[in-house]
Motif scaffolding. Sequence first.
Motif, PDB file in Angstrom:
ATOM      1  N   MET A 237       0.881  -1.207  -0.050  1.00  0.00           N
ATOM      2  CA  MET A 237      -0.033   0.070   0.010  1.00  0.00           C
ATOM      3  C   MET A 237       1.014   1.230  -0.017  1.00  0.00           C
ATOM      4  O   MET A 237       0.397   2.424  -0.851  1.00  0.00           O
ATOM      5  CB  MET A 237      -0.908  -0.129   1.237  1.00  0.00           C
ATOM      6  CG  MET A 237      -1.849   1.360   1.515  1.00  0.00           C
ATOM      7  SD  MET A 237      -2.625   1.468   2.967  1.00  0.00           S
ATOM      8  CE  MET A 237      -1.236   1.839   4.152  1.00  0.00           C
ATOM      9  N   GLU A 239       3.609   1.643  -1.179  1.00  0.00           N
ATOM     10  CA  GLU A 239       4.306   1.804  -2.567  1.00  0.00           C
ATOM     11  C   GLU A 239       3.477   2.410  -3.595  1.00  0.00           C
ATOM     12  O   GLU A 239       3.832   3.172  -4.503  1.00  0.00           O
ATOM     13  CB  GLU A 239       4.785   0.637  -3.101  1.00  0.00           C
ATOM     14  CG  GLU A 239       5.883  -0.356  -2.441  1.00  0.00           C
ATOM     15  CD  GLU A 239       7.243   0.289  -2.848  1.00  0.00           C
ATOM     16  OE1 GLU A 239       7.508   0.993  -3.968  1.00  0.00           O
ATOM     17  OE2 GLU A 239       7.969   0.136  -1.969  1.00  0.00           O
ATOM     18  N   LEU A 240       2.125   1.923  -3.287  1.00  0.00           N
ATOM     19  CA  LEU A 240       0.805   2.292  -4.293  1.00  0.00           C
ATOM     20  C   LEU A 240       0.590   3.759  -4.008  1.00  0.00           C
ATOM     21  O   LEU A 240       0.452   4.711  -5.025  1.00  0.00           O
ATOM     22  CB  LEU A 240      -0.138   1.499  -4.301  1.00  0.00           C
ATOM     23  CG  LEU A 240      -0.041   0.036  -4.821  1.00  0.00           C
ATOM     24  CD1 LEU A 240      -1.310  -0.950  -4.462  1.00  0.00           C
ATOM     25  CD2 LEU A 240       0.240   0.147  -6.409  1.00  0.00           C
ATOM     26  N   LEU A 241       0.633   4.174  -2.736  1.00  0.00           N
ATOM     27  CA  LEU A 241       0.034   5.358  -2.277  1.00  0.00           C
ATOM     28  C   LEU A 241       1.028   6.683  -2.416  1.00  0.00           C
ATOM     29  O   LEU A 241       0.962   7.535  -2.883  1.00  0.00           O
ATOM     30  CB  LEU A 241      -0.635   5.625  -1.041  1.00  0.00           C
ATOM     31  CG  LEU A 241      -2.043   4.649  -0.800  1.00  0.00           C
ATOM     32  CD1 LEU A 241      -2.465   5.190   0.647  1.00  0.00           C
ATOM     33  CD2 LEU A 241      -3.205   5.493  -1.634  1.00  0.00           C
ATOM     34  N   ALA A 244       3.356   5.039  -6.814  1.00  0.00           N
ATOM     35  CA  ALA A 244       2.570   5.027  -8.061  1.00  0.00           C
ATOM     36  C   ALA A 244       1.523   6.268  -8.029  1.00  0.00           C
ATOM     37  O   ALA A 244       1.219   6.836  -9.138  1.00  0.00           O
ATOM     38  CB  ALA A 244       1.765   3.427  -8.024  1.00  0.00           C
ATOM     39  N   MET A 245       0.978   6.648  -7.003  1.00  0.00           N
ATOM     40  CA  MET A 245      -0.234   7.417  -7.087  1.00  0.00           C
ATOM     41  C   MET A 245       0.290   8.806  -7.154  1.00  0.00           C
ATOM     42  O   MET A 245      -0.310   9.561  -7.850  1.00  0.00           O
ATOM     43  CB  MET A 245      -1.081   7.304  -5.520  1.00  0.00           C
ATOM     44  CG  MET A 245      -2.320   8.303  -5.583  1.00  0.00           C
ATOM     45  SD  MET A 245      -3.452   7.869  -4.548  1.00  0.00           S
ATOM     46  CE  MET A 245      -2.720   8.892  -3.188  1.00  0.00           C
ATOM     47  N   LEU A 246       1.504   9.091  -6.636  1.00  0.00           N
ATOM     48  CA  LEU A 246       1.846  10.351  -6.760  1.00  0.00           C
ATOM     49  C   LEU A 246       2.754  10.674  -8.294  1.00  0.00           C
ATOM     50  O   LEU A 246       3.124  11.654  -8.629  1.00  0.00           O
ATOM     51  CB  LEU A 246       3.123  10.736  -5.881  1.00  0.00           C
ATOM     52  CG  LEU A 246       2.651  10.291  -4.373  1.00  0.00           C
ATOM     53  CD1 LEU A 246       3.695  10.839  -3.300  1.00  0.00           C
ATOM     54  CD2 LEU A 246       1.298  11.018  -3.897  1.00  0.00           C
TER      55      LEU A 246
ATOM     56  N   PHE B 165      -7.778  -1.771   2.125  1.00  0.00           N
ATOM     57  CA  PHE B 165      -7.389  -0.934   1.251  1.00  0.00           C
ATOM     58  C   PHE B 165      -7.736  -1.444   0.016  1.00  0.00           C
ATOM     59  O   PHE B 165      -7.398  -2.466  -0.129  1.00  0.00           O
ATOM     60  CB  PHE B 165      -5.737  -0.814   1.191  1.00  0.00           C
ATOM     61  CG  PHE B 165      -4.957   0.086   0.460  1.00  0.00           C
ATOM     62  CD1 PHE B 165      -5.249   1.380   0.283  1.00  0.00           C
ATOM     63  CD2 PHE B 165      -4.218  -0.696  -0.509  1.00  0.00           C
ATOM     64  CE1 PHE B 165      -4.744   2.032  -0.673  1.00  0.00           C
ATOM     65  CE2 PHE B 165      -3.677   0.177  -1.372  1.00  0.00           C
ATOM     66  CZ  PHE B 165      -3.689   1.603  -1.708  1.00  0.00           C
ATOM     67  N   TRP B 167      -7.317  -0.512  -4.383  1.00  0.00           N
ATOM     68  CA  TRP B 167      -6.420   0.239  -5.493  1.00  0.00           C
ATOM     69  C   TRP B 167      -7.014  -0.393  -6.744  1.00  0.00           C
ATOM     70  O   TRP B 167      -6.757  -1.488  -7.069  1.00  0.00           O
ATOM     71  CB  TRP B 167      -4.832  -0.018  -5.173  1.00  0.00           C
ATOM     72  CG  TRP B 167      -4.122   0.493  -6.496  1.00  0.00           C
ATOM     73  CD1 TRP B 167      -3.678   0.098  -7.429  1.00  0.00           C
ATOM     74  CD2 TRP B 167      -3.521   1.586  -6.498  1.00  0.00           C
ATOM     75  NE1 TRP B 167      -2.794   0.750  -8.182  1.00  0.00           N
ATOM     76  CE2 TRP B 167      -2.726   1.774  -7.735  1.00  0.00           C
ATOM     77  CE3 TRP B 167      -3.674   3.025  -5.732  1.00  0.00           C
ATOM     78  CZ2 TRP B 167      -2.102   3.167  -8.189  1.00  0.00           C
ATOM     79  CZ3 TRP B 167      -3.000   4.113  -6.017  1.00  0.00           C
ATOM     80  CH2 TRP B 167      -2.277   4.239  -7.277  1.00  0.00           C
ATOM     81  N   PHE B 279      -3.782  13.179  -8.036  1.00  0.00           N
ATOM     82  CA  PHE B 279      -2.451  13.166  -7.038  1.00  0.00           C
ATOM     83  C   PHE B 279      -1.210  13.110  -8.403  1.00  0.00           C
ATOM     84  O   PHE B 279      -0.366  13.711  -8.152  1.00  0.00           O
ATOM     85  CB  PHE B 279      -2.312  11.974  -6.181  1.00  0.00           C
ATOM     86  CG  PHE B 279      -2.998  12.024  -4.979  1.00  0.00           C
ATOM     87  CD1 PHE B 279      -1.959  12.773  -3.994  1.00  0.00           C
ATOM     88  CD2 PHE B 279      -4.266  11.816  -4.686  1.00  0.00           C
ATOM     89  CE1 PHE B 279      -2.592  12.993  -2.628  1.00  0.00           C
ATOM     90  CE2 PHE B 279      -4.598  12.252  -3.465  1.00  0.00           C
ATOM     91  CZ  PHE B 279      -4.101  12.640  -2.203  1.00  0.00           C
ATOM     92  N   PRO B 287      -0.547   6.643 -12.970  1.00  0.00           N
ATOM     93  CA  PRO B 287      -0.480   6.120 -11.645  1.00  0.00           C
ATOM     94  C   PRO B 287      -0.845   4.704 -11.681  1.00  0.00           C
ATOM     95  O   PRO B 287      -0.562   3.896 -10.936  1.00  0.00           O
ATOM     96  CB  PRO B 287      -1.346   6.946 -10.694  1.00  0.00           C
ATOM     97  CG  PRO B 287      -2.418   7.776 -11.509  1.00  0.00           C
ATOM     98  CD  PRO B 287      -1.458   8.087 -12.896  1.00  0.00           C
ATOM     99  N   GLU B 290       1.661   2.682 -13.396  1.00  0.00           N
ATOM    100  CA  GLU B 290       2.820   2.525 -12.518  1.00  0.00           C
ATOM    101  C   GLU B 290       2.395   1.397 -11.595  1.00  0.00           C
ATOM    102  O   GLU B 290       3.113   0.691 -11.124  1.00  0.00           O
ATOM    103  CB  GLU B 290       2.970   3.920 -11.833  1.00  0.00           C
ATOM    104  CG  GLU B 290       3.401   4.989 -12.639  1.00  0.00           C
ATOM    105  CD  GLU B 290       4.930   4.617 -13.376  1.00  0.00           C
ATOM    106  OE1 GLU B 290       5.958   4.005 -12.673  1.00  0.00           O
ATOM    107  OE2 GLU B 290       5.001   4.817 -14.504  1.00  0.00           O
TER     108      GLU B 290
END
Lengths: 345, 345
Positions: A237, A239-241, A244-246, B165, B167, B279, B287, B290
């Motif tokens: 999570m 890593e993703l938030l 990846a998310m950014l 969570f 994604w 984001f 994202p 990624e």
Amino acid sequence: MAEPQVISVEDLLQRVGSIFESCGLRPESAQAVARVIVAGERDNCKSHGIYRIEGCLRVLQAGKVVPDAIPEVVDSGKSVIEVKAHGGFSPPAFEAALSTLVGRTKENGVAALVIRDCLHFSALWHDVEALAANGLASLSMCPSYASVAPTGGSEPLLGTNPIAFGWPRPDAHPYVFDFATSVAARGEIELHRRAGTPIPDGWAVDREGNPTNDPEAALAGAMLPFGAHKGSAISTMVELLAGAMLGEFMSKEALDFVGGTHLLPRHGALVVAFDPATFAARSGRDPLAEGERLLTAISGQGARLPSQRRFAAREQSLRDGIKLSAEEMAQLDRFDREGLTAVQD
Amino acid sequence: MAEPQVISVEDLLQRVGSIFESCGLRPESAQAVARVIVAGERDNCKSHGIYRIEGCLRVLQAGKVVPDAIPEVVDSGKSVIEVKAHGGFSPPAFEAALSTLVGRTKENGVAALVIRDCLHFSALWHDVEALAANGLASLSMCPSYASVAPTGGSEPLLGTNPIAFGWPRPDAHPYVFDFATSVAARGEIELHRRAGTPIPDGWAVDREGNPTNDPEAALAGAMLPFGAHKGSAISTMVELLAGAMLGEFMSKEALDFVGGTHLLPRHGALVVAFDPATFAARSGRDPLAEGERLLTAISGQGARLPSQRRFAAREQSLRDGIKLSAEEMAQLDRFDREGLTAVQD
């Protein structure tokens, strides 16, 4: 052998700031970096204290950090604000964005800060404590270097991926936890390597995926997540938030980018802040007073709240000064005298 | 012994919905509750499947849930929106607020939903999957009944405090984890109790704080958090964010309010949603693409992503129907026939 020496928090701050300033950082940035490092030393959090100076100088010497970067806050008026670190260290970027983040959180109830393109080396508790001092709860997380294998796997894909949480307490230090989502922090294994002591069972596997107690083999192999599949899921999570998310590097990319763990990683960071006053407004209850009921009950049954040892060390350091070994003092002297050449290969 | 029977997901949904409707729930609420329960059964998540019907009926029979509650969405225009469940079950409240939460998240980048004054029994993955289907990442958490001792303590102060969570993945089931922050879920211990089998080491302590393998003793004593002090810290965070911060019950208060764990707990819930598109906007990267790099690499090295077994069961159930034992079918018949009187003491 020379005796340990005592230095006040203020004096250490001045010394560390001056080291960074003489290495090309802007005064504001040097102070921000020094504040984070000295806070770690003050709290007897040795793996995030002055031990970190060398790593910061090494990355400056290698030209892999922008010493005079000016953090740029990008405020779109939404609940997500950004600060571009422009390749500089993360603490000046966080400081530059703090008041906007606090304001936006109080306005909207929840807000998030994206730190872009920074070099990250600091403990996350520093950030969540700053928000708690403003009455806000917060979560902070970032990737690092791929050094942890997901549960059931053998190759490092995840970083030690720290996660920190802060909750304001009316008349006490905030409730703060900050931990690596690996069983141990990489810095702890590094300290074992330096001390020549074995690491405990369950911390890591070697390059072939076998359990190991050898810190060298662990650093060459993969660390393991805490709490088996649950910790592995939380690390994923992060890593993703916060990756990846950014649209910023995840831990594997951060490692590939630098080509090794000898220099600090470059990536982003995510801070999510919550205003308890907004969330509780329609309940008629005081959220902080409610929190106290739980926290005092935990302490009351003899369980330790996280960070209590750190806060005790802080109080002692502020009262009696910080005790540094003769070697540590000598290293500070050398950094002061030689600057970046002190870390030349 | 009677043979198991196969029922389609649609038919089971109709049957469970009709049971709740005949017990006084509004049709929309009955459907929302049935959707969550049947989703659990469909995914072979037995502890959150039709096994839950009895607990819901018991709380209806006891007059501890408002059957005809109409969820009320309170939208202040901020990034925090609220839905008052008015003492009803949580799924209808979540469904009532979903589109507002999605809209506000896409508008502001991050938003949070507070569910107030609800009876909670459902798996949180249902909520985060609904948000992932809208392209959003999310975190969901809630307290429960105090049944877990903080690490280093002996008395139950924390709930099993689930955290989930989600994604979104472009061409696959979302990345979803959902777990109790206790070593085991209370429902798992309950299933051991019913089956008369011992619980594994490390799950719980008895009333005196001694380790136990007896599910009865565990339910009377305290469960333990996963991952030692780290899991304990996360569980405490859930109490603070999804209890104290909302001005809703924490797990200890929820237990004191009802006076025992024989009925479903009444408390609030927190969902935080993130729009990856917002984001990542300034990064120039996609994202979700990624995220795929990490998730396919985890699967690629043979590690299992969380929820994969559940998704496989889902595909099978949608294709071949759900297999229920003769006892389970008989119980559905009885609930259908007798309604609330089926659970009279």
